[in-house]
Design a protein around this motif. Sequence first.
Motif, PDB file in Angstrom:
ATOM      1  N   GLU A 141      43.000  36.016  45.772  1.00 43.29           N
ATOM      2  CA  GLU A 141      44.037  36.923  45.284  1.00 43.29           C
ATOM      3  C   GLU A 141      43.807  37.252  43.807  1.00 43.29           C
ATOM      4  OE1 GLU A 141      47.786  35.080  46.020  1.00 43.29           O
ATOM      5  OE2 GLU A 141      47.623  35.194  48.209  1.00 43.29           O
ATOM      6  N   TYR A 142      43.305  36.291  43.078  1.00 44.43           N
ATOM      7  CA  TYR A 142      42.986  36.498  41.660  1.00 44.43           C
ATOM      8  C   TYR A 142      41.914  37.576  41.522  1.00 44.43           C
ATOM      9  CZ  TYR A 142      41.797  35.061  36.826  1.00 44.43           C
ATOM     10  OH  TYR A 142      41.566  35.016  35.478  1.00 44.43           O
ATOM     11  N   LEU A 143      40.903  37.523  42.375  1.00 45.90           N
ATOM     12  CA  LEU A 143      39.850  38.535  42.372  1.00 45.90           C
ATOM     13  C   LEU A 143      40.430  39.915  42.673  1.00 45.90           C
ATOM     14  CD1 LEU A 143      36.871  39.395  42.325  1.00 45.90           C
ATOM     15  CD2 LEU A 143      36.694  38.635  44.708  1.00 45.90           C
ATOM     16  N   ASP A 144      41.320  39.993  43.657  1.00 46.59           N
ATOM     17  CA  ASP A 144      41.957  41.270  43.987  1.00 46.59           C
ATOM     18  C   ASP A 144      42.795  41.778  42.820  1.00 46.59           C
ATOM     19  OD1 ASP A 144      40.859  41.273  46.526  1.00 46.59           O
ATOM     20  OD2 ASP A 144      42.609  40.351  47.477  1.00 46.59           O
ATOM     21  N   ALA A 145      43.501  40.864  42.156  1.00 46.02           N
ATOM     22  CA  ALA A 145      44.313  41.249  40.997  1.00 46.02           C
ATOM     23  C   ALA A 145      43.426  41.769  39.876  1.00 46.02           C
ATOM     24  CB  ALA A 145      45.128  40.051  40.514  1.00 46.02           C
ATOM     25  N   ALA A 146      42.262  41.154  39.695  1.00 43.69           N
ATOM     26  CA  ALA A 146      41.321  41.595  38.667  1.00 43.69           C
ATOM     27  C   ALA A 146      40.856  43.026  38.933  1.00 43.69           C
ATOM     28  CB  ALA A 146      40.125  40.648  38.621  1.00 43.69           C
ATOM     29  N   ARG A 147      40.564  43.311  40.194  1.00 47.25           N
ATOM     30  CA  ARG A 147      40.121  44.662  40.564  1.00 47.25           C
ATOM     31  C   ARG A 147      41.229  45.695  40.337  1.00 47.25           C
ATOM     32  NH1 ARG A 147      37.615  42.152  46.092  1.00 47.25           N
ATOM     33  NH2 ARG A 147      35.433  41.896  45.402  1.00 47.25           N
ATOM     34  N   ASP A 156      43.590  50.182  34.418  1.00 46.55           N
ATOM     35  CA  ASP A 156      43.319  50.315  32.989  1.00 46.55           C
ATOM     36  C   ASP A 156      41.947  49.738  32.696  1.00 46.55           C
ATOM     37  OD1 ASP A 156      43.160  50.344  30.265  1.00 46.55           O
ATOM     38  OD2 ASP A 156      44.993  49.204  29.888  1.00 46.55           O
ATOM     39  N   PRO A 157      40.925  50.590  32.578  1.00 43.54           N
ATOM     40  CA  PRO A 157      39.554  50.119  32.354  1.00 43.54           C
ATOM     41  C   PRO A 157      39.382  49.281  31.087  1.00 43.54           C
ATOM     42  CG  PRO A 157      39.554  52.413  33.041  1.00 43.54           C
ATOM     43  CD  PRO A 157      40.987  52.049  32.752  1.00 43.54           C
ATOM     44  N   LYS A 158      40.369  49.314  30.195  1.00 39.81           N
ATOM     45  CA  LYS A 158      40.271  48.513  28.980  1.00 39.81           C
ATOM     46  C   LYS A 158      40.918  47.134  29.141  1.00 39.81           C
ATOM     47  CE  LYS A 158      40.159  52.449  25.791  1.00 39.81           C
ATOM     48  NZ  LYS A 158      40.829  53.093  24.619  1.00 39.81           N
ATOM     49  N   ALA A 159      41.523  46.908  30.301  1.00 40.33           N
ATOM     50  CA  ALA A 159      42.201  45.635  30.551  1.00 40.33           C
ATOM     51  C   ALA A 159      41.389  44.784  31.531  1.00 40.33           C
ATOM     52  CB  ALA A 159      43.598  45.880  31.105  1.00 40.33           C
ATOM     53  N   TYR A 160      41.378  43.482  31.296  1.00 39.40           N
ATOM     54  CA  TYR A 160      40.634  42.544  32.130  1.00 39.40           C
ATOM     55  C   TYR A 160      41.549  41.388  32.543  1.00 39.40           C
ATOM     56  CZ  TYR A 160      36.530  44.920  30.177  1.00 39.40           C
ATOM     57  OH  TYR A 160      35.603  45.861  29.796  1.00 39.40           O
ATOM     58  N   ILE A 161      41.276  40.833  33.720  1.00 38.24           N
ATOM     59  CA  ILE A 161      42.083  39.707  34.194  1.00 38.24           C
ATOM     60  C   ILE A 161      41.901  38.488  33.291  1.00 38.24           C
ATOM     61  CG2 ILE A 161      40.344  38.720  35.744  1.00 38.24           C
ATOM     62  CD1 ILE A 161      44.071  39.074  36.598  1.00 38.24           C
ATOM     63  N   VAL A 214      33.313  33.481  44.152  1.00 45.13           N
ATOM     64  CA  VAL A 214      34.357  34.292  43.502  1.00 45.13           C
ATOM     65  C   VAL A 214      33.917  34.733  42.113  1.00 45.13           C
ATOM     66  CG1 VAL A 214      36.694  34.254  42.563  1.00 45.13           C
ATOM     67  CG2 VAL A 214      36.243  33.275  44.817  1.00 45.13           C
ATOM     68  N   TRP A 215      33.378  33.805  41.353  1.00 42.98           N
ATOM     69  CA  TRP A 215      33.045  34.142  39.965  1.00 42.98           C
ATOM     70  C   TRP A 215      31.877  35.106  39.870  1.00 42.98           C
ATOM     71  CZ3 TRP A 215      37.353  32.282  38.506  1.00 42.98           C
ATOM     72  CH2 TRP A 215      37.733  32.386  37.172  1.00 42.98           C
ATOM     73  N   GLN A 216      30.958  35.048  40.834  1.00 41.95           N
ATOM     74  CA  GLN A 216      29.852  35.992  40.817  1.00 41.95           C
ATOM     75  C   GLN A 216      30.353  37.412  41.010  1.00 41.95           C
ATOM     76  OE1 GLN A 216      26.365  35.008  40.321  1.00 41.95           O
ATOM     77  NE2 GLN A 216      26.556  37.152  39.720  1.00 41.95           N
ATOM     78  N   LYS A 217      31.360  37.570  41.860  1.00 44.06           N
ATOM     79  CA  LYS A 217      31.942  38.905  42.062  1.00 44.06           C
ATOM     80  C   LYS A 217      32.644  39.396  40.804  1.00 44.06           C
ATOM     81  CE  LYS A 217      32.527  38.292  47.054  1.00 44.06           C
ATOM     82  NZ  LYS A 217      33.480  38.068  48.161  1.00 44.06           N
ATOM     83  N   GLU A 233      31.109  42.776  39.133  1.00 41.43           N
ATOM     84  CA  GLU A 233      31.980  43.954  39.054  1.00 41.43           C
ATOM     85  C   GLU A 233      32.531  44.181  37.651  1.00 41.43           C
ATOM     86  OE1 GLU A 233      34.875  43.977  42.293  1.00 41.43           O
ATOM     87  OE2 GLU A 233      33.494  42.793  43.522  1.00 41.43           O
ATOM     88  N   LYS A 234      32.009  43.394  36.692  1.00 42.18           N
ATOM     89  CA  LYS A 234      32.390  43.533  35.281  1.00 42.18           C
ATOM     90  C   LYS A 234      33.908  43.478  35.093  1.00 42.18           C
ATOM     91  CE  LYS A 234      28.262  46.287  34.156  1.00 42.18           C
ATOM     92  NZ  LYS A 234      27.456  45.098  34.359  1.00 42.18           N
ATOM     93  N   LEU A 235      34.498  42.475  35.704  1.00 44.49           N
ATOM     94  CA  LEU A 235      35.948  42.307  35.665  1.00 44.49           C
ATOM     95  C   LEU A 235      36.399  41.273  34.635  1.00 44.49           C
ATOM     96  CD1 LEU A 235      36.618  42.343  39.522  1.00 44.49           C
ATOM     97  CD2 LEU A 235      36.906  44.224  37.890  1.00 44.49           C
ATOM     98  N   LEU A 236      35.439  40.716  33.880  1.00 42.33           N
ATOM     99  CA  LEU A 236      35.741  39.729  32.847  1.00 42.33           C
ATOM    100  C   LEU A 236      35.442  40.319  31.477  1.00 42.33           C
ATOM    101  CD1 LEU A 236      34.090  36.629  34.545  1.00 42.33           C
ATOM    102  CD2 LEU A 236      36.549  37.117  34.402  1.00 42.33           C
ATOM    103  N   ALA A 237      36.384  40.170  30.562  1.00 37.91           N
ATOM    104  CA  ALA A 237      36.179  40.681  29.210  1.00 37.91           C
ATOM    105  C   ALA A 237      35.047  39.918  28.533  1.00 37.91           C
ATOM    106  CB  ALA A 237      37.463  40.533  28.398  1.00 37.91           C
TER     107      ALA A 237
END
Length: 445
Positions: A183-189, A195-200, A244-247, A251-255
């Motif tokens: 669910e955390y991964l889905d929330a990150a997406r 907002d492309p400037k916001a990261y989970i 999970v972390w590889q995704k 997908e560049k979901l981490l700042a």
Amino acid sequence: MRRRTSRLLGGIALVTSLALGATACGGSDDGAGTESVSAEDIQAALDKGGTVTVWSWEPTLKTVAADFQKKYPKVKINLVSERSGDKHYTALSNAISAGKGVPDVAQLEYFSVGQYSLTKGLTDLSGFGAGKLASQYTAGPWNAVTEGDKVYGLPMDSGPMALFYNKKVFDTYKIAVPTTWDEYLDAARKLHKADPKAYIANDTGDAGFTTSLLWQAGSRPYKVDGTSVKIDFSDASAKKFTTVWQKLIDEKLLAPVTSWTDDWYKGLGDGSIATLSTGAWMPANFESGVPNASGQWRVAPLPAWTKGDKASAENGGSALTVPALARNKELAYAFVEYANSGEGVASRVSEGAFPATQAELKSAEFLGKEFPYFGGQKANEIFADSAANVADDWSYLPFQAYANSIFNDTVGKAYISGTRLEDGLKAWQDASVKYGEEQGFTVEK
């Protein structure tokens, strides 16, 4: 209360090599510093008085030291607290190697306790009666300071993990608080799309964070039995984390922001970093480092790897230990017990320390504390529940400081190149095995 990350220090490596050499030459299995001291002996030392030199970075010990001296006016606590993390360990290791200038009490992060105990640098406090205090502490911290019946320190604080999240950001984008890492991964997406400037979250590679999530997932990469160790990051539980972390990385979901920097504090304050998974010691850092976001953040349980599972892990925390070369061991132990088991605990908690003691974690006053920063939330209820669900079978390497120091040269490459996390963990494993063998450890691969 910030969690501190330490690198390998030459002094520690030297002490490790010397100790392993001594063991190979027939040193005592009991180790230096194992002795029997009665309560009467300790009281007699307090009555006589003397000076106890304490090396620690923990600010709440200033009040504890003052209170201890009032209770025992013939005892002087010499608190040496100006050293940063690396300088602290360098100075301690160098003093042990030289056999002089060693403090009576030394604060050690949990991951480094085994390194010093293996090299016979710490006093086994079971002979002072420390073993009787086992039930006072939560499982994770107590496990970190013990080896069988030996007790190498008393837990000072703990870092049961939780999910800190920006409620304002979550509400704005109608994102539900994740209860699982999927669910955390889905929330990150969802967040990054809105907002492309916001990261989970931010993550540029951190050894302590990675091992904490592996701990929570059920992975046990390190097995330690004296100078025999096994290092293996290939188990199925480790794959839960890497999948999970590889995704998140792909997908560049981490700042791409490093923690504890100005950019990190800015991101936590302006909502561009929306969550932080870390230890229960974090609230004071939010209040001092991100004051403009007061009222926006909340605390939730750490997401689970399997829905419904309550397993948690520790991130950070430290103990007070008595070095084997301490001069005033009876007085040193009296101070350690006072600070971490006696009257000093309440004092430290009142100043913001997060306890490792069951009594405080279960007290109505502690659990009922409202945090204005978190909108009046009773966050300690979540932290205490996390502490109760930390598995007690985690082990650190007896050279964990070195392993952590090479994390960014191995696993860290996954954050900046095409290296896969699994491959990075394998490289970390191989490099740690190589170092362990070079230092004289028997390493099972």
